[in-house]
Design an enzyme around this catalytic site. Structure first.
Site, PDB file in Angstrom:
ATOM      1  N   GLY A   7       0.828  -1.213   0.000  1.00  0.00           N
ATOM      2  CA  GLY A   7       0.000   0.000   0.000  1.00  0.00           C
ATOM      3  C   GLY A   7       0.859   1.259   0.000  1.00  0.00           C
ATOM      4  O   GLY A   7       1.647   1.449   0.926  1.00  0.00           O
ATOM      5  N   GLY A   9       0.056   4.413   0.424  1.00  0.00           N
ATOM      6  CA  GLY A   9      -0.553   5.596   1.034  1.00  0.00           C
ATOM      7  C   GLY A   9       0.484   6.301   1.913  1.00  0.00           C
ATOM      8  O   GLY A   9       1.689   6.009   1.837  1.00  0.00           O
ATOM      9  N   ALA A  10       0.008   7.209   2.742  1.00  0.00           N
ATOM     10  CA  ALA A  10       0.925   8.005   3.560  1.00  0.00           C
ATOM     11  C   ALA A  10       1.787   7.105   4.464  1.00  0.00           C
ATOM     12  O   ALA A  10       3.021   7.226   4.494  1.00  0.00           O
ATOM     13  CB  ALA A  10       0.127   9.000   4.389  1.00  0.00           C
ATOM     14  N   GLY A  12       2.271   3.788   4.274  1.00  0.00           N
ATOM     15  CA  GLY A  12       3.049   2.843   3.474  1.00  0.00           C
ATOM     16  C   GLY A  12       4.321   3.507   2.966  1.00  0.00           C
ATOM     17  O   GLY A  12       5.423   2.940   3.062  1.00  0.00           O
ATOM     18  N   LYS A  77      -5.987   0.562   3.266  1.00  0.00           N
ATOM     19  CA  LYS A  77      -7.177   0.939   4.031  1.00  0.00           C
ATOM     20  C   LYS A  77      -7.890  -0.334   4.492  1.00  0.00           C
ATOM     21  O   LYS A  77      -7.890  -1.353   3.774  1.00  0.00           O
ATOM     22  CB  LYS A  77      -8.115   1.780   3.160  1.00  0.00           C
ATOM     23  CG  LYS A  77      -7.527   3.131   2.813  1.00  0.00           C
ATOM     24  CD  LYS A  77      -7.624   4.075   3.988  1.00  0.00           C
ATOM     25  CE  LYS A  77      -7.112   5.450   3.624  1.00  0.00           C
ATOM     26  NZ  LYS A  77      -7.025   6.337   4.795  1.00  0.00           N
ATOM     27  N   LYS A 185      -6.335   2.987  20.758  1.00  0.00           N
ATOM     28  CA  LYS A 185      -6.233   3.789  19.534  1.00  0.00           C
ATOM     29  C   LYS A 185      -7.625   3.955  18.908  1.00  0.00           C
ATOM     30  O   LYS A 185      -7.964   5.034  18.410  1.00  0.00           O
ATOM     31  CB  LYS A 185      -5.273   3.097  18.556  1.00  0.00           C
ATOM     32  CG  LYS A 185      -5.098   3.773  17.202  1.00  0.00           C
ATOM     33  CD  LYS A 185      -4.072   4.885  17.239  1.00  0.00           C
ATOM     34  CE  LYS A 185      -4.023   5.766  15.998  1.00  0.00           C
ATOM     35  NZ  LYS A 185      -3.484   5.149  14.816  1.00  0.00           N
ATOM     36  N   ASN A 203      -7.929  18.563  13.788  1.00  0.00           N
ATOM     37  CA  ASN A 203      -8.116  17.900  15.083  1.00  0.00           C
ATOM     38  C   ASN A 203      -8.239  18.899  16.234  1.00  0.00           C
ATOM     39  O   ASN A 203      -9.093  18.761  17.109  1.00  0.00           O
ATOM     40  CB  ASN A 203      -6.940  16.949  15.360  1.00  0.00           C
ATOM     41  CG  ASN A 203      -6.878  15.809  14.371  1.00  0.00           C
ATOM     42  OD1 ASN A 203      -7.777  15.650  13.554  1.00  0.00           O
ATOM     43  ND2 ASN A 203      -5.818  15.011  14.419  1.00  0.00           N
ATOM     44  N   GLU A 268     -12.676   4.627   6.415  1.00  0.00           N
ATOM     45  CA  GLU A 268     -12.581   3.431   7.269  1.00  0.00           C
ATOM     46  C   GLU A 268     -13.664   3.431   8.355  1.00  0.00           C
ATOM     47  O   GLU A 268     -13.519   2.775   9.380  1.00  0.00           O
ATOM     48  CB  GLU A 268     -11.184   3.370   7.898  1.00  0.00           C
ATOM     49  CG  GLU A 268     -10.089   3.227   6.856  1.00  0.00           C
ATOM     50  CD  GLU A 268      -8.698   3.086   7.460  1.00  0.00           C
ATOM     51  OE1 GLU A 268      -8.064   2.035   7.256  1.00  0.00           O
ATOM     52  OE2 GLU A 268      -8.237   4.027   8.136  1.00  0.00           O
TER      53      GLU A 268
HETATM   54  O1  PAF Z   1      -6.455   8.633  11.761  1.00  0.00           O
HETATM   55  C1  PAF Z   1      -5.816   9.626  12.147  1.00  0.00           C
HETATM   56  O2  PAF Z   1      -5.825  10.696  11.531  1.00  0.00           O
HETATM   57  C2  PAF Z   1      -4.954   9.497  13.396  1.00  0.00           C
HETATM   58  O3  PAF Z   1      -5.081   8.197  13.878  1.00  0.00           O
HETATM   59  C3  PAF Z   1      -5.259  10.518  14.507  1.00  0.00           C
HETATM   60  C4  PAF Z   1      -4.619  10.051  15.796  1.00  0.00           C
HETATM   61  C5  PAF Z   1      -6.732  10.727  14.702  1.00  0.00           C
HETATM   62  C6  PAF Z   1      -4.562  11.814  14.225  1.00  0.00           C
HETATM   63  O4  PAF Z   1      -5.035  12.533  13.135  1.00  0.00           O
END
Ligand code: PAF
Length: 308
Positions: A7, A9-10, A12, A77, A185, A203, A268
């Protein structure tokens, strides 16, 4: 050690670039032919936390070209995990380990079912990366990567993986209770990802507004209730404080789900808030905020995807 990262992506690209600095044989496997050819030719470029640099990585779309691997790092993903687990079968020998660093809950189960539980190592990483273009990423933040086997054992291959990761500059540790890490997580992703994707806020902004802060807290409280009922011990005592601290610590980040929505990609959500909704139904626990977030993200997705 022959390491295959699946993969581009970022995450990978981040792991492929760092691991390519080692003396190990490192491959990036990308099922998209054209993209794989482009990365093979130009390599991976990084900017951000680890400076501005570029590195060539063996890249292919054909698993047969790689042969059997010692470690396969799954960075696709979550909704592509099943397909990927099937596709990597030609790379497996009896000792091959498969490491998933993906978001959400469900990947370990899918990979175990297809490739065998004894191979699977799960992990969580606080490294942050954003995909800018094909093979180009911004290394947005540094953090720990914690890996562990589902049975809590620490096989010799896992210690070797930790060593290779640390040698190239990751901060990798091992855990005997990876389930508790995956759920910890998950709780963070449950609070941040869908809400940021719907509101398009970074965020940090999520906790600056009273309304979004309340929704975030409600989603996290529901998820923590499910974890408690399932007797999963989180690695922090106060989930609300933890999620808010992550919002502050990653304040300028656009969550991975917001990045997906902005690129009109599938998200996801089923492996994050969707897991809480499903378990809520199974356990008879009301999780209206997670249901609401799930429904809204699905609606946004269906406005640009034909079949979700
Ligand atoms: O999926 C994400 O973006 C990250 O797991 C997190 C911790 C929410 C930070 O952006």
């Amino acid at each position: 050690m022959k390491i295959v990262i699946v993969g581009p992506g970022a995450m990978g690209c981040l792991f492929a670039a760092f691991l390519s600095k080692s003396k190990e044989e490192v491959w990036l496997l990308d099922k998209n032919n054209e993209r794989a050819a482009k990365i093979k030719e130009s390599g991976i470029s990084l900017e951000g936390e680890s400076g501005t640099w570029q590195i060539k990585t063996k890249t292919t779309s054909n698993p047969q070209e790689i042969g059997q691997a010692d470690l396969i790092l799954i960075c696709v993903k979550s909704f592509n995990t099943k397909l990927t687990a099937e596709e990597i079968k030609p790379l497996l020998n009896p000792d091959t380990k498969i490491l998933t660093l993906q978001n959400g809950i469900g990947n370990v189960e899918i990979i175990s079912e297809i490739a065998g539980e004894e191979r699977v190592i799960a992990g969580v990483t606080s490294e942050g990366a954003t995909l800018i273009d094909t093979g180009k990423i911004r290394h947005a933040g540094r953090g720990e990567t914690i890996i562990g086997a589902i049975d809590g054992k620490t096989p010799v291959q896992m210690r070797a993986i930790r060593e290779v990761f640390n040698k190239v500059g990751f901060d990798c540790k091992m855990s005997r209770d990876i389930k508790s890490l995956l759920w910890s997580k998950l709780i963070i992703n449950v609070g941040i990802n869908a809400l940021s994707a719907i509101t398009r806020l970074s965020n940090g902004r999520l906790i600056e507004h009273e309304g979004t802060r309340r929704i975030l807290r409600s989603a996290v409280t529901e998820a923590a209730r499910i974890a408690k009922r399932k007797r999963i011990k989180l690695i922090f005592d106060d989930p609300l404080a933890k999620v808010e601290a992550v919002c502050e610590g990653t304040q300028n980040n656009l969550s991975s789900m917001l990045q997906d929505i902005l690129r009109k990609k599938r998200t996801e959500i089923d492996f994050i808030n969707g897991v809480i909704v499903r378990l809520g139904q199974e356990l008879g626990i009301d999780v209206p905020t997670n249901k609401f977030l799930l429904d809204l993200v699905k609606t946004i997705e269906s406005s640009y995807l034909q079949s979700v």
